[in-house]
Design a protein around this motif. Structure first.
Motif, mmCIF file in Angstrom:
data_model
loop_
_atom_site.group_PDB
_atom_site.id
_atom_site.type_symbol
_atom_site.label_atom_id
_atom_site.label_comp_id
_atom_site.label_asym_id
_atom_site.label_seq_id
_atom_site.Cartn_x
_atom_site.Cartn_y
_atom_site.Cartn_z
ATOM 1 N N THR A 1 3.826 -1.940 -2.354
ATOM 2 C CA THR A 1 2.927 -0.531 -1.692
ATOM 3 C C THR A 1 3.789 -0.104 -0.222
ATOM 4 N N GLY A 2 3.353 1.368 -0.146
ATOM 5 C CA GLY A 2 4.108 1.919 1.027
ATOM 6 C C GLY A 2 3.347 3.206 1.311
ATOM 7 N N GLU A 3 3.569 3.624 2.433
ATOM 8 C CA GLU A 3 3.265 4.863 2.982
ATOM 9 C C GLU A 3 4.072 5.777 3.659
ATOM 10 N N ARG A 4 3.796 7.079 3.682
ATOM 11 C CA ARG A 4 4.917 8.021 4.158
ATOM 12 C C ARG A 4 3.912 9.151 4.717
ATOM 13 N N GLU A 5 4.285 9.754 5.695
ATOM 14 C CA GLU A 5 3.699 10.700 6.378
ATOM 15 C C GLU A 5 4.968 11.951 7.054
ATOM 16 N N ARG B 1 0.375 13.349 3.664
ATOM 17 C CA ARG B 1 0.190 12.019 3.840
ATOM 18 C C ARG B 1 0.459 11.533 2.514
ATOM 19 N N ALA B 2 0.862 10.446 2.288
ATOM 20 C CA ALA B 2 1.089 9.915 0.941
ATOM 21 C C ALA B 2 1.471 8.514 1.006
ATOM 22 N N SER B 3 0.755 7.874 -0.117
ATOM 23 C CA SER B 3 1.151 6.476 -0.197
ATOM 24 C C SER B 3 1.687 6.028 -1.737
ATOM 25 N N PHE B 4 2.002 4.856 -1.826
ATOM 26 C CA PHE B 4 2.308 4.562 -3.246
ATOM 27 C C PHE B 4 1.849 2.896 -3.699
ATOM 28 N N ARG B 5 1.760 2.563 -4.875
ATOM 29 C CA ARG B 5 1.307 1.217 -5.278
ATOM 30 C C ARG B 5 1.997 1.074 -6.684
ATOM 31 N N TYR C 1 0.741 7.447 -7.255
ATOM 32 C CA TYR C 1 1.298 8.193 -6.045
ATOM 33 C C TYR C 1 0.217 9.175 -5.406
ATOM 34 N N GLU D 1 -1.446 11.782 -3.056
ATOM 35 C CA GLU D 1 -1.009 12.658 -1.804
ATOM 36 C C GLU D 1 -1.507 13.673 -1.383
#
Length: 336
Positions: free
Chosen positions: A27-31, A52-56, A94, A96
């Motif tokens: 998992t992770g996040e990005r902004e 704002r985005a995240s992934f799994r 993903y 977003e």
């Protein structure tokens, strides 16, 4: 995580069952935040933006192997056989959320609901889900006779979700022969040659290293310049991407003939190998025919490619004492 278990079947000598189950999660996040005061944002129609985005990513796999290994001294033979099943599934998500046209920078990237009241804002929520699956069944038999004649037969059948339902499965066989010539009785008096082995093989392998769902004509919304006007209204358009629904496995057939040698009790070793590779149904991004797709390029199976040549290598232990050792290597190859 990973769990593995092995069971020795009691009623048949040499038979065992091994299973492996794995489960991995990432998992992770990005902004991203661009203040209104930035020069590039001031020149934009929608100054001030937040993303704002995240992934799994989830990887689940299961493998099962049935192994049989037994020697038959009465026949001077040994058999090693393996039958297996492999299942692997990837699931990626993903989500977003993007906003362009902020009313204030005071919250930075922490709020995305501070929009302008004059409709000069864009809100873009998206969720991309990418599932893929690879299933394989395979078998291999190794047979050794008199410890100098070796035969290997393999076959596997793979199914990949990267291809359409009608072309999802591929069958890939192979066979190999080997002869340990130096163990023959007529080589007993040849002291110069410490090892000599002849190898012959032929087999087919498959390639599925492409993106997911390239066979499906997914639809996407056109941009502002592609809107259609009906009266005083401009209606967004949708268009399919270019796709080949007959996309299938790329197959490479390989033929090999090689001679491995060792001289002077292994002081000099090397090999001479000849090969020929024929790749069929190449996976390639090629130009789409006119008036058949709403895209300039499409991923499809095209053409055939052939490679052939030889490789030669020699390794030598020049100096080998208690104080110093020096090895030399030489190799050459030719391909066309």
């Amino acid at each position: 995580g990973n769990i593995e278990a092995e069971y020795q079947v009691p009623f048949l000598t040499g038979l065992s069952l091994r299973t492996n189950v794995g489960y991995d999660v990432s998992t992770g996040e990005r902004e991203f935040f661009a203040p209104i005061e930035l020069k590039a944002q001031q020149e934009s129609n929608f100054p001030g933006s937040v993303t704002r985005a995240s992934f799994r990513q989830l990887n689940t796999r299961f493998n099962a192997f049935l192994n049989y290994d037994r020697s038959f001294d009465d026949f001077s033979s040994q058999i090693e056989a393996t039958a297996g099943y492999s299942w692997q599934e990837f699931n990626e998500e993903y989500p977003e959320y993007s906003v362009a046209g902020l009313s204030t920078d005071i919250y930075g990237p922490n709020r995305v609901d501070v929009l302008r009241t004059d409709s000069l804002s864009q809100v873009t929520p998206t969720v991309a889900e990418i599932p893929s699956r690879l299933i394989s069944v395979f078998g291999r038999v190794n047979y050794t006779f008199l410890d100098r004649y070796l035969l290997t037969l393999t076959v596997r059948r793979d199914g990949s979700s990267k291809f359409g339902p009608a072309r999802r499965w591929g069958t890939f066989p192979s066979a190999a022969l080997a002869w340990r010539i130096h163990q023959e009785p007529f080589m007993e008096d040849v002291s110069t040659i410490s090892s000599l082995k002849l190898r012959l093989s032929a087999g087919v392998t498959g390639n599925q290293e492409i993106g997911d769902f390239n066979f499906a004509p997914f639809y996407s919304t056109g941009g502002r310049r592609a809107q259609a006007q009906f009266g005083r209204q401009f209606i967004p358009t949708i268009r399919p991407r270019a796709a080949d629904q007959t996309l299938q496995w790329e197959e490479t057939t390989t033929y090999n003939a090689a001679l491995d040698y060792g001289l002077f009790e292994g002081r000099i070793t090397g090999s001479l190998a000849f090969y020929r590779k024929i790749t069929d149904e190449l996976l390639f991004n090629t130009t789409a025919p006119r008036f058949t797709n709403l895209s300039d390029f499409v991923l499809t199976n095209v053409g055939k490619m052939r490679n052939q040549g030889f490789e030669f290598s020699v390794d030598g232990s020049v100096v080998n004492t208690e104080l110093i050792s020096y090895d030399a290597q030489f190799n050459a190859s030719y391909n066309q």
